[in-house]
Design a protein around this motif. Structure first.
Motif, short mmCIF file in Angstrom:
data_model
loop_
_atom_site.label_atom_id
_atom_site.label_comp_id
_atom_site.label_asym_id
_atom_site.label_seq_id
_atom_site.Cartn_x
_atom_site.Cartn_y
_atom_site.Cartn_z
N GLY A 115 0.78 -1.23 0.00
CA GLY A 115 0.00 0.00 0.00
C GLY A 115 0.81 1.28 0.00
O GLY A 115 0.25 2.37 0.14
N ILE A 116 2.13 1.17 -0.18
CA ILE A 116 3.00 2.33 -0.31
C ILE A 116 3.71 2.21 -1.66
O ILE A 116 4.13 1.12 -2.05
CB ILE A 116 4.05 2.40 0.82
N ALA A 117 3.83 3.32 -2.37
CA ALA A 117 4.50 3.31 -3.66
C ALA A 117 5.54 4.41 -3.73
O ALA A 117 5.34 5.51 -3.19
CB ALA A 117 3.49 3.50 -4.78
N LEU A 118 6.65 4.11 -4.40
CA LEU A 118 7.69 5.09 -4.71
C LEU A 118 7.77 5.18 -6.22
O LEU A 118 7.98 4.16 -6.89
CB LEU A 118 9.04 4.67 -4.13
N LEU A 119 7.57 6.39 -6.74
CA LEU A 119 7.69 6.61 -8.18
C LEU A 119 8.82 7.59 -8.45
O LEU A 119 9.00 8.56 -7.70
CB LEU A 119 6.39 7.19 -8.75
N VAL A 120 9.56 7.32 -9.50
CA VAL A 120 10.57 8.24 -10.02
C VAL A 120 9.96 8.82 -11.30
O VAL A 120 9.61 8.07 -12.22
CB VAL A 120 11.90 7.51 -10.30
N VAL A 121 9.84 10.15 -11.33
CA VAL A 121 9.08 10.81 -12.39
C VAL A 121 9.90 11.93 -13.02
O VAL A 121 10.39 12.83 -12.32
CB VAL A 121 7.77 11.41 -11.82
N ASP A 122 10.07 11.88 -14.34
CA ASP A 122 10.69 12.99 -15.08
C ASP A 122 9.58 13.94 -15.48
O ASP A 122 8.57 13.52 -16.05
CB ASP A 122 11.40 12.45 -16.33
N TRP A 123 9.76 15.23 -15.19
CA TRP A 123 8.72 16.21 -15.48
C TRP A 123 9.34 17.46 -16.11
O TRP A 123 10.54 17.71 -15.97
CB TRP A 123 7.95 16.60 -14.21
N SER A 124 8.51 18.24 -16.79
CA SER A 124 8.98 19.50 -17.36
C SER A 124 7.82 20.47 -17.55
O SER A 124 6.67 20.05 -17.72
CB SER A 124 9.68 19.28 -18.71
N ILE A 125 8.16 21.74 -17.48
CA ILE A 125 7.26 22.84 -17.82
C ILE A 125 8.10 23.77 -18.69
O ILE A 125 9.07 24.37 -18.20
CB ILE A 125 6.75 23.58 -16.56
N GLN A 126 7.75 23.86 -19.97
CA GLN A 126 8.58 24.61 -20.91
C GLN A 126 7.73 25.47 -21.82
O GLN A 126 6.60 25.11 -22.14
CB GLN A 126 9.41 23.64 -21.76
N GLY A 127 8.31 26.58 -22.25
CA GLY A 127 7.63 27.44 -23.21
C GLY A 127 7.90 28.91 -22.91
O GLY A 127 8.78 29.25 -22.11
N THR A 128 7.12 29.77 -23.53
CA THR A 128 7.25 31.21 -23.35
C THR A 128 6.17 31.67 -22.38
O THR A 128 4.98 31.49 -22.63
CB THR A 128 7.10 31.95 -24.70
N ALA A 129 6.60 32.26 -21.27
CA ALA A 129 5.68 32.75 -20.25
C ALA A 129 4.97 34.02 -20.76
O ALA A 129 5.42 34.64 -21.73
CB ALA A 129 6.45 33.05 -18.96
N PRO A 130 3.88 34.42 -20.10
CA PRO A 130 3.14 35.61 -20.54
C PRO A 130 4.00 36.88 -20.61
O PRO A 130 3.73 37.76 -21.42
CB PRO A 130 2.04 35.76 -19.49
N ASP A 131 5.05 36.95 -19.79
CA ASP A 131 5.91 38.14 -19.82
C ASP A 131 7.01 38.05 -20.87
O ASP A 131 7.88 38.91 -20.95
CB ASP A 131 6.53 38.38 -18.43
N GLY A 132 6.99 36.99 -21.70
CA GLY A 132 7.95 36.84 -22.79
C GLY A 132 9.21 36.04 -22.43
O GLY A 132 10.02 35.77 -23.31
N ARG A 133 9.36 35.69 -21.15
CA ARG A 133 10.53 34.90 -20.75
C ARG A 133 10.39 33.47 -21.21
O ARG A 133 9.33 32.88 -21.12
CB ARG A 133 10.71 34.89 -19.24
#
Length: 126
Positions: A77-95
């Motif tokens: 009933g316990i799990a360990l996950l290794v997860v690759d994640w990303s958030i990429q792109g151009t933000a509203p302020d142009g960054r």
């Protein structure tokens, strides 16, 4: 959005869908009430409203999240996950934003069979 999932990898998919759908209430439902989020390596864990404030700040970037489960280990009933994640792109302020990491996440299966985050450590690979 339902939070009942047959395995914890589905919770990661539900988190991504809720994040990309700007549904903070659904994200909150994926966490145990006493769960913690470690915002960045070396920082103190946060929970409750502080955890959700972190997600709200990331949503303000208006960029989609992607996540891929690399490993999943389940015992009693316990799990360990290794997860690759990303958030990429151009933000509203142009960054240009390129946030990514390898998380180590711990899940617990409740008496109702629902898996939820217990410890969310997005920089757990650091």
């Amino acid at each position: 959005m339902t939070t009942s999932h047959d395995d914890p990898t589905q919770v990661v998919k539900a988190l991504v869908a809720a994040f990309n759908g700007d549904d903070l209430a659904a994200i909150e439902g994926l966490y145990e009430p006493d769960s913690v989020l470690i915002p960045r390596a070396g920082m103190e864990p946060v929970s409750g409203p502080d955890r959700m404030a972190g997600f709200a700040r990331l949503r303000e970037l208006g960029l989609p999240m992607k996540a891929e489960v690399r490993h999943s280990y389940i015992v009693d009933g316990i799990a360990l996950l290794v997860v690759d994640w990303s958030i990429q792109g151009t933000a509203p302020d142009g960054r240009e934003m390129n946030l990514s990491g390898t998380g180590t996440d711990v899940f617990r299966r409740g008496a109702d069979g629902t898996w939820r985050y217990l410890i969310d450590n997005p920089d757990g690979g650091a």
